[in-house]
Design a protein around this motif. Structure first.
Motif, PDB file in Angstrom:
ATOM      1  N   ILE A  70       0.921  -1.074   0.105  1.00 27.69           N
ATOM      2  CA  ILE A  70       0.051  -0.228   0.206  1.00 27.69           C
ATOM      3  C   ILE A  70       0.809   1.312  -0.055  1.00 27.69           C
ATOM      4  N   ASN A  71       0.914   2.121  -1.177  1.00 23.41           N
ATOM      5  CA  ASN A  71       1.398   3.236  -1.040  1.00 23.41           C
ATOM      6  C   ASN A  71       0.512   4.559  -0.927  1.00 23.41           C
ATOM      7  N   ALA A  72       0.761   5.343  -0.342  1.00 25.34           N
ATOM      8  CA  ALA A  72      -0.278   6.676  -0.147  1.00 25.34           C
ATOM      9  C   ALA A  72       0.852   8.047   0.062  1.00 25.34           C
ATOM     10  N   VAL A  73       0.613   8.826  -0.665  1.00 27.80           N
ATOM     11  CA  VAL A  73       1.372  10.130  -0.352  1.00 27.80           C
ATOM     12  C   VAL A  73       1.062  10.555   0.915  1.00 27.80           C
ATOM     13  N   GLY A  74       2.034  10.757   1.769  1.00 25.18           N
ATOM     14  CA  GLY A  74       2.339  11.583   2.940  1.00 25.18           C
ATOM     15  C   GLY A  74       2.416  10.483   4.242  1.00 25.18           C
ATOM     16  N   TYR A  75       2.432   8.863   3.548  1.00 17.76           N
ATOM     17  CA  TYR A  75       2.569   8.062   4.536  1.00 17.76           C
ATOM     18  C   TYR A  75       3.474   7.053   4.244  1.00 17.76           C
ATOM     19  N   LYS A  76       4.237   6.557   5.292  1.00 15.02           N
ATOM     20  CA  LYS A  76       5.143   5.275   4.915  1.00 15.02           C
ATOM     21  C   LYS A  76       4.642   4.098   4.312  1.00 15.02           C
ATOM     22  N   THR A  77       5.399   3.674   3.155  1.00 11.15           N
ATOM     23  CA  THR A  77       4.897   2.577   2.593  1.00 11.15           C
ATOM     24  C   THR A  77       4.712   1.386   3.362  1.00 11.15           C
ATOM     25  N   PHE A  78       3.367   0.625   3.110  1.00 16.32           N
ATOM     26  CA  PHE A  78       3.137  -0.538   4.101  1.00 16.32           C
ATOM     27  C   PHE A  78       3.421  -1.917   3.215  1.00 16.32           C
ATOM     28  N   THR A  79       3.967  -2.792   3.594  1.00 16.21           N
ATOM     29  CA  THR A  79       4.361  -3.924   3.011  1.00 16.21           C
ATOM     30  C   THR A  79       4.211  -5.015   3.985  1.00 16.21           C
ATOM     31  N   GLN A  80       3.621  -6.182   3.651  1.00 14.03           N
ATOM     32  CA  GLN A  80       3.427  -7.457   4.606  1.00 14.03           C
ATOM     33  C   GLN A  80       3.376  -8.520   3.833  1.00 14.03           C
ATOM     34  N   HIS A  81       4.120  -9.587   4.082  1.00 18.51           N
ATOM     35  CA  HIS A  81       4.095 -10.983   3.635  1.00 18.51           C
ATOM     36  C   HIS A  81       3.375 -11.746   4.318  1.00 18.51           C
ATOM     37  N   ILE A  82       2.416 -12.325   3.595  1.00 13.87           N
ATOM     38  CA  ILE A  82       1.300 -13.655   4.159  1.00 13.87           C
ATOM     39  C   ILE A  82       1.588 -14.857   3.595  1.00 13.87           C
ATOM     40  N   LEU A  83       1.917 -15.781   4.437  1.00 13.99           N
ATOM     41  CA  LEU A  83       2.099 -17.118   3.889  1.00 13.99           C
ATOM     42  C   LEU A  83       0.798 -17.549   3.173  1.00 13.99           C
ATOM     43  N   SER A  84      -0.311 -17.769   3.494  1.00 13.02           N
ATOM     44  CA  SER A  84      -1.352 -18.040   2.659  1.00 13.02           C
ATOM     45  C   SER A  84      -2.940 -17.640   3.427  1.00 13.02           C
ATOM     46  N   VAL A  85      -3.992 -17.713   2.764  1.00  9.77           N
ATOM     47  CA  VAL A  85      -5.227 -17.615   3.328  1.00  9.77           C
ATOM     48  C   VAL A  85      -6.085 -18.847   2.467  1.00  9.77           C
ATOM     49  N   LYS A  86      -6.823 -19.530   3.563  1.00  8.10           N
ATOM     50  CA  LYS A  86      -7.690 -20.417   3.155  1.00  8.10           C
ATOM     51  C   LYS A  86      -9.100 -20.019   2.922  1.00  8.10           C
ATOM     52  N   ASN A  87      -9.644 -19.141   3.734  1.00  5.75           N
ATOM     53  CA  ASN A  87     -10.964 -18.501   3.748  1.00  5.75           C
ATOM     54  C   ASN A  87     -11.051 -17.182   3.507  1.00  5.75           C
ATOM     55  N   ASP A  88     -12.313 -16.490   3.256  1.00  6.61           N
ATOM     56  CA  ASP A  88     -12.292 -15.274   3.306  1.00  6.61           C
ATOM     57  C   ASP A  88     -11.611 -14.404   4.349  1.00  6.61           C
ATOM     58  N   THR A  89     -10.857 -13.205   4.087  1.00  2.00           N
ATOM     59  CA  THR A  89     -10.147 -12.828   5.171  1.00  2.00           C
ATOM     60  C   THR A  89     -10.166 -11.171   5.088  1.00  2.00           C
ATOM     61  N   THR A  90     -10.292 -10.723   6.268  1.00  2.00           N
ATOM     62  CA  THR A  90     -10.117  -9.355   6.588  1.00  2.00           C
ATOM     63  C   THR A  90      -8.868  -8.895   6.733  1.00  2.00           C
ATOM     64  N   ILE A  91      -8.297  -8.054   6.242  1.00  2.00           N
ATOM     65  CA  ILE A  91      -7.085  -7.214   6.596  1.00  2.00           C
ATOM     66  C   ILE A  91      -6.985  -5.751   6.766  1.00  2.00           C
ATOM     67  N   ASN A  92      -7.106  -5.423   7.891  1.00  2.00           N
ATOM     68  CA  ASN A  92      -7.160  -3.939   7.855  1.00  2.00           C
ATOM     69  C   ASN A  92      -5.842  -3.274   8.156  1.00  2.00           C
ATOM     70  N   VAL A  93      -5.512  -2.287   7.601  1.00  2.00           N
ATOM     71  CA  VAL A  93      -4.344  -1.861   7.678  1.00  2.00           C
ATOM     72  C   VAL A  93      -4.133  -0.117   8.224  1.00  2.00           C
ATOM     73  N   ALA A  94      -3.270  -0.040   9.086  1.00  2.00           N
ATOM     74  CA  ALA A  94      -3.033   1.114   9.573  1.00  2.00           C
ATOM     75  C   ALA A  94      -1.714   2.107   9.201  1.00  2.00           C
ATOM     76  N   LEU A  95      -1.744   2.957   8.176  1.00  2.00           N
ATOM     77  CA  LEU A  95      -0.572   3.712   7.678  1.00  2.00           C
ATOM     78  C   LEU A  95      -0.010   4.721   8.774  1.00  2.00           C
ATOM     79  N   GLU A  96       0.907   4.956   8.917  1.00  2.00           N
ATOM     80  CA  GLU A  96       1.952   5.632   9.488  1.00  2.00           C
ATOM     81  C   GLU A  96       2.243   6.999   8.581  1.00  2.00           C
TER      82      GLU A  96
END
Length: 784
Positions: A70-96
């Motif tokens: 996730i790249n947004a002007v004015g915020y630090k770039t957010f990167t996260q590695h995830i091994l896998s998901v099996k079901n529908d998943t919610t990933i909420n992200v808080a940018l700094e």
């Protein structure tokens, strides 16, 4: 038959297996305060944008490792590695947020949230933190804007904002996009329309704008009201302030209390707020009472605000907002005029003032909006309906009407609707394009009667319909091009009326009373805008723009001063402005620097000039040219130490002989009511502790002298020379506990003895008042 059943069974099993491999990933992108709209989310080669509430969703294969970016002007770039998901998943992200950023999202330039670095014109944002610091010193919005916004004329420290414009032209003042101004009778009281405690931020767009049309010839000021910044069901904040003069304390004490409740209940959210303030006597640097004409001393103000939101679905929101504001001066002093020739200031003596209390009697706003994202063709839809009504009371004019006194009111009643849609038309890696389109509809009734019922300015009934379209192109994520068109169609109905006889010395007639035939005034015009910005390099991001603004002239002023017996013989032609601007922004390490230059021209202007023979102000209609530049810098020297500064310069002239040139011997400078003296601002912010924030502000008004004195040895009205003065203020905010803050503000620290700029150029004995001396404001706020 068995073969067919077998084939169908195999097909269905494969279909189920393929579907089972795809799972939904969804969530919200936020910062510490709220959701972040229109942010790009990248995942397994897919790219989607969050909607206006920061929500995103997409489908990926299950049991596959992936990376979310996730790249947004004015915020630090957010990167996260995830091994896998099996079901529908919610990933909420808080940018700094990055430490060296300006406010990154702005609405007022195009009616939708967008990155400020994609805007092709000059914009200033007074965010919540800046508002908090300014309110610790003085909660007057006209002072806050003058201190924080380059190009904004200095405050007069009074209940009206005469002469306080943007780059020499009138501006449109709005609350959440709803106009508080009326171009029909510019009473110049619209800046004080709401209490700043309920604002999330203020957005100021400078220069003519075709986006909002009628009334925005010089730009716009948009007060954005707050939304809940918590997920709690119930939260609140109580704030109490004590304030007054430090020069002479007696009778100068004042106080302010504000109570707010807010929260979220499932799909509902709410904010409810109430404020009451009473100021004491305003004292100048010598301890004398500041002249009471429109003074903010001895003023009772209140504000009630409520906002209710409901989200029936993740991509929809219904919102109802109501605000009411009042600020009336209940003075115990009568005016003692100043002496322009000797420099004697205006002041007051104990006694009951003439007339009824002056100021904002009431200002009611009601706004219902509906928003939906990702509707047909991935479009977003925004529909608003609104109602606004206000009544402002002016001072008593002595001996002006039929040899007697008169006190006037400005009454404004408007209702309208706005339709706004935005549709993406291209979403390629190298080119993204969107088109915004819709229409504005408004009915505005404005009049200026006298308190005793006599008609000074008859009711003017305006119908304004304006369709518009705006296209945005983002090329290679570096080049931004915007262009649009708006069509203004205005009809103003005026009934027959009778002018008031105005008098001068010895009850002599200046203008007689006579009947004027009304009728309809019609205006129609196209407004065009185009802008280009290049964002390849942080060190140099240039922009150029052209935009046209439009405003019906101050019709009421022309009607009340009519010299002919029919409105079709009065010069009521509208003003159409061409605004050219070029500038750049540089971001280098901890430094942000911006510069812009502009030229504003109109074939017809509105200059209020003083007639010394009658003592009245009249309008002059000549071609005008205004030009100037602005510089602004913010530097984060250390994490705990920040510096900022700005410089604003504006100049303007009238083409008296209308030959297309502005430097002939007969051509004149625009007066102080239009062109403010150069302004310098600076501030130092220091946070030695995380719980302590200290700020020292400086505002300097430089000199301006463009006119000669008259035969009486004084300047004509609106033409007075401005002598420089320098003001310092301090704000300290200390967080005692997690939920408790103390604030201390000191205005005019060094007790500068001065005449504000308006008192100097206005050259009216009743308004020739000194500025306020040293004043203190102590506050405590408790959140829960």
């Amino acid at each position: 038959m068995k073969k067919i059943i077998l084939i169908v069974t195999v097909f269905l099993l494969n279909l189920l297996r393929v579907h089972a491999q795809n799972v939904k990933v969804e969530g919200y992108v936020k910062d510490k305060k709220s959701e972040i709209p229109y942010v790009t989310v990248s995942l397994l080669g897919q790219k989607v944008q969050t909607d206006s509430r920061g929500y995103y969703s997409l489908y990926i294969k299950s049991n596959v490792p992936f990376k979310i970016d996730i790249n947004a002007v004015g915020y630090k770039t957010f990167t996260q590695h995830i091994l896998s998901v099996k079901n529908d998943t919610t990933i909420n992200v808080a940018l700094e947020a990055l430490s060296n950023t300006l406010d990154d999202v702005v609405i007022s330039t195009s009616r939708k949230p967008e990155d400020i670095r994609n805007v092709t014109t000059s914009v200033s944002i007074v965010n919540k933190k800046k508002l908090e610091k300014e309110m610790a010193i003085n909660p007057d919005l006209s002072a806050i804007l003058a201190n924080q916004v380059p190009g904004f004329a200095p405050t007069a420290q009074t209940g009206n904002n005469v002469g306080q414009n943007l780059r020499g032209r009138p501006m449109l003042v709005m609350i959440d996009g709803v106009s508080q101004s009326s171009p029909l009778r510019n009473a110049e009281v619209d800046l004080r329309s709401i209490d700043p405690s309920v604002l999330e931020r203020i957005e100021v767009v400078k220069g003519a704008t075709a986006i909002y049309g009628n009334g925005a010839a010089g730009g716009l000021v948009n007060y954005i009201t707050m939304v809940p910044d918590t997920g709690a069901r119930f939260a609140g904040k109580t704030q109490i302030n004590l304030n007054g003069s430090l020069v002479k304390v007696k009778n100068a004490e004042g106080g302010r209390i504000n109570q707010m409740f807010y929260g979220k209940l499932g799909k509902f959210d709410y904010v409810v707020s109430g404020m009451y303030e009473q100021t004491g006597e305003y004292k100048d640097a010598k301890g004398d009472v500041v002249g009471p004409n429109y003074s903010l001393g001895e003023t009772d103000s209140y504000n009630a605000f409520a906002k209710f939101g409901y989200a029936p679905a993740k991509n929809q929101r219904i919102q109802l907002t109501y605000n009411t504001y009042s600020s009336l001066q209940n003075s115990n002093f009568t005016l003692v005029n100043g002496n322009l020739a000797t420099g004697q200031k205006a002041t007051g003596v104990l006694g009951k003032p003439l007339g009824i209390p002056t100021g904002v009697d009431y200002n009611h706003n009601l706004n219902l909006s509906y928003k939906i994202d990702s509707t047909f063709l991935n479009s977003s839809l925004n529909v608003d309906v609104y109602y606004e009504t206000r009544k402002d009371v002016f001072y008593v004019s002595l001996g002006r009407f039929d040899g007697g006194d008169g006190q006037s009111l400005a009454k404004n009643d408007k209702k309208g609707a706005r339709l706004f849609l935005e549709t993406p038309i291209l979403n390629l890696d190298f080119l993204k394009a969107r088109i915004a389109y819709g229409a504005d509809f408004m009915k505005d009734k404005t009049a200026q009667p006298l308190v005793d019922g006599r008609v000074w300015v008859p009711t003017m009934d305006m119908t304004n319909i304006a369709p518009f379209a705006q296209a945005d192109f983002n090329i290679l994520r570096k080049l931004v091009f915007k262009t649009g068109l708006r069509y203004e169609n205005v009809n103003i109905a005026v009934d027959d009326y009778r002018t008031l006889r105005t008098t001068g010395a010895n009850n002599s007639t200046i203008t007689p009373s006579f009947d004027v035939t009304g009728g309809n005034l019609k205006y129609s015009t196209y407004l065009f805008n185009a802008g280009l910005r290049y964002n390849q390099f942080n060190v140099f991001s240039p922009f150029v723009s052209f935009s046209q603004g439009f405003s019906v002239m101050d019709i009421g002023l022309a009607l009340r001063d009519a010299k002919v017996n029919s409105i079709d013989k009065i010069n009521t032609d509208a003003v159409k402005v061409n605004n050219y601007e070029a500038g750049f922004e540089s971001r280098i390490a901890g430094l942000t620097f911006s510069a812009s230059g502009y030229i504003s021209t109109s074939k017809l202007g509105i200059e209020v000039v003083y007639d010394p023979a009658t003592g009245l102000f009249n309008t002059a209609r000549n071609p005008e040219k205004i030009y100037g530049f602005e510089l602004a810098a913010d530097y984060r020297l250390l994490d705990e130490l920040g510096l900022s500064a700005s410089y604003s310069y504006t100049e303007g002239k009238r083409d008296i002989d209308k030959n297309g040139k502005f430097n002939d011997d007969g051509d004149l400078y625009l007066n102080g009511r239009r062109i403010s003296a150069p302004k310098v601002t600076a501030s130092v912010s220091y946070s030695p502790l995380k719980v302590l924030d200290l700020t020292l502000n400086y505002t300097g008004i430089n000199s301006r002298n463009r006119f000669e004195k008259n035969s009486n040895g004084v300047y004509n009205g609106n033409e007075g020379a401005v002598k420089a003065y320098h003001l310092f203020s301090f704000a300290g905010i200390y967080q005692v506990k997690k939920n408790t803050k103390l604030s201390l503000g000191v205005d005019n620290i060094f007790n500068q003895d001065y005449f504000p700029a308006r008192a100097q150029w206005f050259m009216q004995p009743g308004f020739y008042s000194k500025g306020r001396g040293t004043a203190v404001n102590f506050g405590i706020s408790v959140s829960y």
